[in-house]
Write a protein that holds these residues in place. Sequence first.
Motif, PDB file in Angstrom:
ATOM      1  N   THR A 156       0.834  -1.202   0.000  1.00  4.49           N
ATOM      2  CA  THR A 156       0.000   0.000   0.000  1.00  4.49           C
ATOM      3  C   THR A 156       0.871   1.256   0.000  1.00  4.49           C
ATOM      4  O   THR A 156       2.036   1.224   0.388  1.00  4.49           O
ATOM      5  N   HIS A 157       0.264   2.357  -0.417  1.00  5.19           N
ATOM      6  CA  HIS A 157       0.979   3.639  -0.402  1.00  5.19           C
ATOM      7  C   HIS A 157       1.265   4.064   1.040  1.00  5.19           C
ATOM      8  O   HIS A 157       2.266   4.736   1.298  1.00  5.19           O
ATOM      9  N   GLU A 158       0.405   3.666   1.963  1.00  6.40           N
ATOM     10  CA  GLU A 158       0.626   3.990   3.371  1.00  6.40           C
ATOM     11  C   GLU A 158       1.902   3.308   3.881  1.00  6.40           C
ATOM     12  O   GLU A 158       2.702   3.910   4.590  1.00  6.40           O
ATOM     13  N   GLN A 159       2.084   2.032   3.516  1.00  6.79           N
ATOM     14  CA  GLN A 159       3.306   1.316   3.909  1.00  6.79           C
ATOM     15  C   GLN A 159       4.527   1.986   3.284  1.00  6.79           C
ATOM     16  O   GLN A 159       5.554   2.148   3.940  1.00  6.79           O
ATOM     17  N   GLU A 160       4.395   2.372   2.035  1.00  8.44           N
ATOM     18  CA  GLU A 160       5.496   3.036   1.348  1.00  8.44           C
ATOM     19  C   GLU A 160       5.858   4.348   2.052  1.00  8.44           C
ATOM     20  O   GLU A 160       7.035   4.660   2.231  1.00  8.44           O
ATOM     21  N   ALA A 161       4.853   5.105   2.474  1.00  4.74           N
ATOM     22  CA  ALA A 161       5.105   6.377   3.160  1.00  4.74           C
ATOM     23  C   ALA A 161       5.823   6.152   4.487  1.00  4.74           C
ATOM     24  O   ALA A 161       6.741   6.901   4.841  1.00  4.74           O
ATOM     25  N   ILE A 162       5.428   5.124   5.214  1.00  6.32           N
ATOM     26  CA  ILE A 162       6.095   4.806   6.482  1.00  6.32           C
ATOM     27  C   ILE A 162       7.554   4.460   6.235  1.00  6.32           C
ATOM     28  O   ILE A 162       8.449   4.938   6.941  1.00  6.32           O
ATOM     29  N   GLU A 207      13.355   6.367   6.210  1.00  6.16           N
ATOM     30  CA  GLU A 207      14.503   6.485   5.308  1.00  6.16           C
ATOM     31  C   GLU A 207      14.944   5.149   4.717  1.00  6.16           C
ATOM     32  O   GLU A 207      16.121   4.931   4.428  1.00  6.16           O
ATOM     33  N   LYS A 219      15.277   3.034   1.632  1.00  5.10           N
ATOM     34  CA  LYS A 219      15.402   3.452   0.239  1.00  5.10           C
ATOM     35  C   LYS A 219      14.981   2.398  -0.774  1.00  5.10           C
ATOM     36  O   LYS A 219      14.760   2.710  -1.940  1.00  5.10           O
ATOM     37  N   ARG A 232       9.378   5.379   3.733  1.00  4.61           N
ATOM     38  CA  ARG A 232      10.074   6.600   3.326  1.00  4.61           C
ATOM     39  C   ARG A 232      10.416   7.445   4.559  1.00  4.61           C
ATOM     40  O   ARG A 232      11.523   7.977   4.670  1.00  4.61           O
ATOM     41  N   ASP A 233       9.464   7.553   5.499  1.00  4.21           N
ATOM     42  CA  ASP A 233       9.713   8.310   6.735  1.00  4.21           C
ATOM     43  C   ASP A 233      10.852   7.695   7.543  1.00  4.21           C
ATOM     44  O   ASP A 233      11.590   8.399   8.229  1.00  4.21           O
TER      45      ASP A 233
END
Length: 50
Positions: A16-22, A27, A29, A24-25
């Motif tokens: 999910t995009h939510e998992q991706e955002a976490i 760091e 990569k 990314r937060d």
Amino acid sequence: MCQDLVIEVVAEGVETHEQEAILRDLECKLGQGYLYGKPMPASEFERAYL
């Protein structure tokens, strides 16, 4: 911790995009999972990406 140890890590199972955002937060990569692409035969991969 991995950044301090200079270890490259791949997050698996990103769906999910939510998992991706976490990630990314945090760091992180590199990631892989259904969000980026579904499993496919090698011949299909070659046609799509090479």
